[in-house]
Design an enzyme around this catalytic site. Structure first.
Site, PDB file in Angstrom:
ATOM      1  N   ARG A 132      22.612 -71.849  28.313  1.00  9.59           N
ATOM      2  CA  ARG A 132      21.408 -72.563  28.719  1.00  9.59           C
ATOM      3  C   ARG A 132      21.120 -72.208  30.167  1.00  9.59           C
ATOM      4  O   ARG A 132      22.034 -72.134  31.001  1.00  9.59           O
ATOM      5  CB  ARG A 132      21.588 -74.082  28.583  1.00  9.59           C
ATOM      6  CG  ARG A 132      21.471 -74.593  27.165  1.00  9.59           C
ATOM      7  CD  ARG A 132      20.028 -74.518  26.642  1.00  9.59           C
ATOM      8  NE  ARG A 132      19.886 -75.042  25.300  1.00  9.59           N
ATOM      9  CZ  ARG A 132      19.987 -74.327  24.182  1.00  9.59           C
ATOM     10  NH1 ARG A 132      20.239 -73.022  24.232  1.00  9.59           N
ATOM     11  NH2 ARG A 132      19.826 -74.897  22.999  1.00  9.59           N
ATOM     12  N   GLU A 145      12.361 -72.222  31.591  1.00 10.60           N
ATOM     13  CA  GLU A 145      11.693 -71.322  30.644  1.00 10.60           C
ATOM     14  C   GLU A 145      10.270 -71.788  30.377  1.00 10.60           C
ATOM     15  O   GLU A 145      10.058 -72.993  30.238  1.00 10.60           O
ATOM     16  CB  GLU A 145      12.477 -71.257  29.330  1.00 10.60           C
ATOM     17  CG  GLU A 145      13.828 -70.607  29.535  1.00 10.60           C
ATOM     18  CD  GLU A 145      14.687 -70.545  28.270  1.00 10.60           C
ATOM     19  OE1 GLU A 145      14.152 -70.775  27.168  1.00 10.60           O
ATOM     20  OE2 GLU A 145      15.879 -70.261  28.401  1.00 10.60           O
ATOM     21  N   HIS A 150      15.496 -65.301  25.578  1.00 12.28           N
ATOM     22  CA  HIS A 150      16.216 -66.309  24.781  1.00 12.28           C
ATOM     23  C   HIS A 150      16.309 -65.878  23.315  1.00 12.28           C
ATOM     24  O   HIS A 150      15.886 -66.613  22.413  1.00 12.28           O
ATOM     25  CB  HIS A 150      15.537 -67.678  24.923  1.00 12.28           C
ATOM     26  CG  HIS A 150      16.468 -68.830  24.643  1.00 12.28           C
ATOM     27  ND1 HIS A 150      16.368 -70.049  25.271  1.00 12.28           N
ATOM     28  CD2 HIS A 150      17.508 -68.956  23.789  1.00 12.28           C
ATOM     29  CE1 HIS A 150      17.302 -70.871  24.811  1.00 12.28           C
ATOM     30  NE2 HIS A 150      18.019 -70.221  23.907  1.00 12.28           N
TER      31      HIS A 150
HETATM   32  C1  DGY Z   1      20.480 -72.538  20.245  1.00 10.62           C
HETATM   33  O1  DGY Z   1      20.537 -72.586  19.013  1.00 10.62           O
HETATM   34  O2  DGY Z   1      20.852 -73.482  20.945  1.00 10.62           O
HETATM   35  C2  DGY Z   1      19.964 -71.290  20.877  1.00 10.62           C
HETATM   36  O3  DGY Z   1      19.750 -71.413  22.206  1.00 10.62           O
HETATM   37  C3  DGY Z   1      18.740 -70.762  20.180  1.00 10.62           C
HETATM   38  O4  DGY Z   1      19.154 -70.291  18.972  1.00 10.62           O
END
Ligand code: DGY
Length: 327
Positions: free
Chosen positions: A239, A268, A286
């Site tokens: 993240r 983002e 991402h």
């Molecule tokens: C998640 O699933 O948390 C990812 O960041 C996106 O697939």
């Protein structure tokens, strides 16, 4: 009998739609742009269930706007977009999609590691610019990947998948995690549990696989960046807010570390301007879990959680099943 009403904030994929369409009265958000907050609050108002993405916040405001809601299923493994305690107090089940994206994400972390470590995009840009004069002995020299030290922050399923791939590169693997892995896992993956300080100081590549929590926000701080080797690279597929982007931009500018490959960002879709024009940074949108199979499995998982709940069963990926005393 009328079917439960469901809002899905994306059309999802045919396999998930087939399940949802059979069981529910569906309202899919289909325009190319993401659903606005106002539209989300308005559309969810009469719904029994929500299938959302990590871009939609399920918070107190949304829960208050959706009095009939019984389940909020995010199509993501990370659930920092969901206020789980608030869901619990509204008796809303919150679900996510663990397990199905681990290898796909680990593959991508490796793609970034290899690309930044071996200057892949610089080579690609050079050829496309039409200025590459042909082979020479000292062009785009880089460090090796094989035999180096890999530091893994967060040793859950994805972190372990990254470690498994490192076996083929004969790397020394260090990991830090609040919970130490069982001995057999450490032995099989040739992974050594260390404190964060040692990991920052000794790793040639640091890859992040922690969830976003108050204690992991800005884990990659100015202070920790300064512990890293000047030749080290940072890879983030977890993240964005785990990395202090301003501190990272400054560290790169000062030569504190050698480079970074980032798939996720603090705000983002914005990226810190100090990162954008740098050759020692790779930026991807991402997409670490973005294989057709994996994203389909994630959407199907979310759909199956809804079906389970409305059949009176415990949704398999509920985050608050115990708190809600679901049987
Ligand atoms: C998640 O699933 O948390 C990812 O960041 C996106 O697939």
């Amino acid at each position: 009998m009328s079917k439960p009403k469901v809002l899905a904030t994306r059309p999802l994929f045919p396999a998930a739609r087939a399940i949802l369409d059979e069981n529910f009265e569906m309202d899919y958000w289909t325009p190319p742009e993401r659903i606005s907050r106002a539209e989300l609050l308005q559309r969810v108002a009469d719904k029994d269930a929500l299938v959302c993405l990590l871009t939609e916040k399920v918070d107190k405001e949304l829960l208050a706007a959706a009095p009939k809601l019984r389940i909020a299923a995010t199509v993501s493994v990370g659930y920092d977009n969901i206020d789980v305690p608030a869901c619990t107090s509204h008796k809303v089940v919150a679900t996510h999609t663990p397990g199905v994206l681990d290898d796909t994400t680990a593959d991508f972390a490796w793609a970034l590691l290899m690309a930044i470590g071996r200057r892949l995009l610089e080579g690609d840009a050079w050829i496309r610019s039409g200025t590459w004069p042909g082979w020479d002995l000292d062009q785009l020299l880089a460090g090796d990947v094989w035999g180096k030290t890999l530091g893994i922050l967060g040793f859950g399923r994805i972190g372990r998948g990254v470690a498994r791939r490192a076996l083929g590169f004969n790397m020394r693997v260090l990991y830090s995690d609040a919970v130490r892995a069982p001995t057999n896992v450490e032995e099989n993956l040739h992974a050594e549990h260390v404190d964060r300080d040692k990991l920052f100081r000794e790793s040639d590549f640091i890859t992040i696989h922690v969830p976003l929590l108050p204690e992991t926000r800005h884990l990659i701080s100015k202070e920790n960046l300064e512990k890293m080797k000047r030749t080290a690279y940072l890879i983030n597929t977890s993240r964005g807010p785990v990395v202090d982007e301003a501190a990272l931009a400054e560290a790169l500018e000062n030569g504190t570390i050698a480079g970074a490959a980032l798939d996720v960002f603090e705000l983002e879709p914005k990226v810190h301007p100090g990162l954008v024009a740098r050759k020692d940074v790779i930026l991807t949108p991402h997409i670490a879990s973005a294989s057709v199979d994996t994203r389909t499995k994630m959407a199907v998982m979310a759909a199956n959680n809804l079906v389970a709940l409305f059949e009176g069963k415990r949704p398999p990926n509920a985050l608050n099943a115990d708190a809600l005393e679901l049987k």
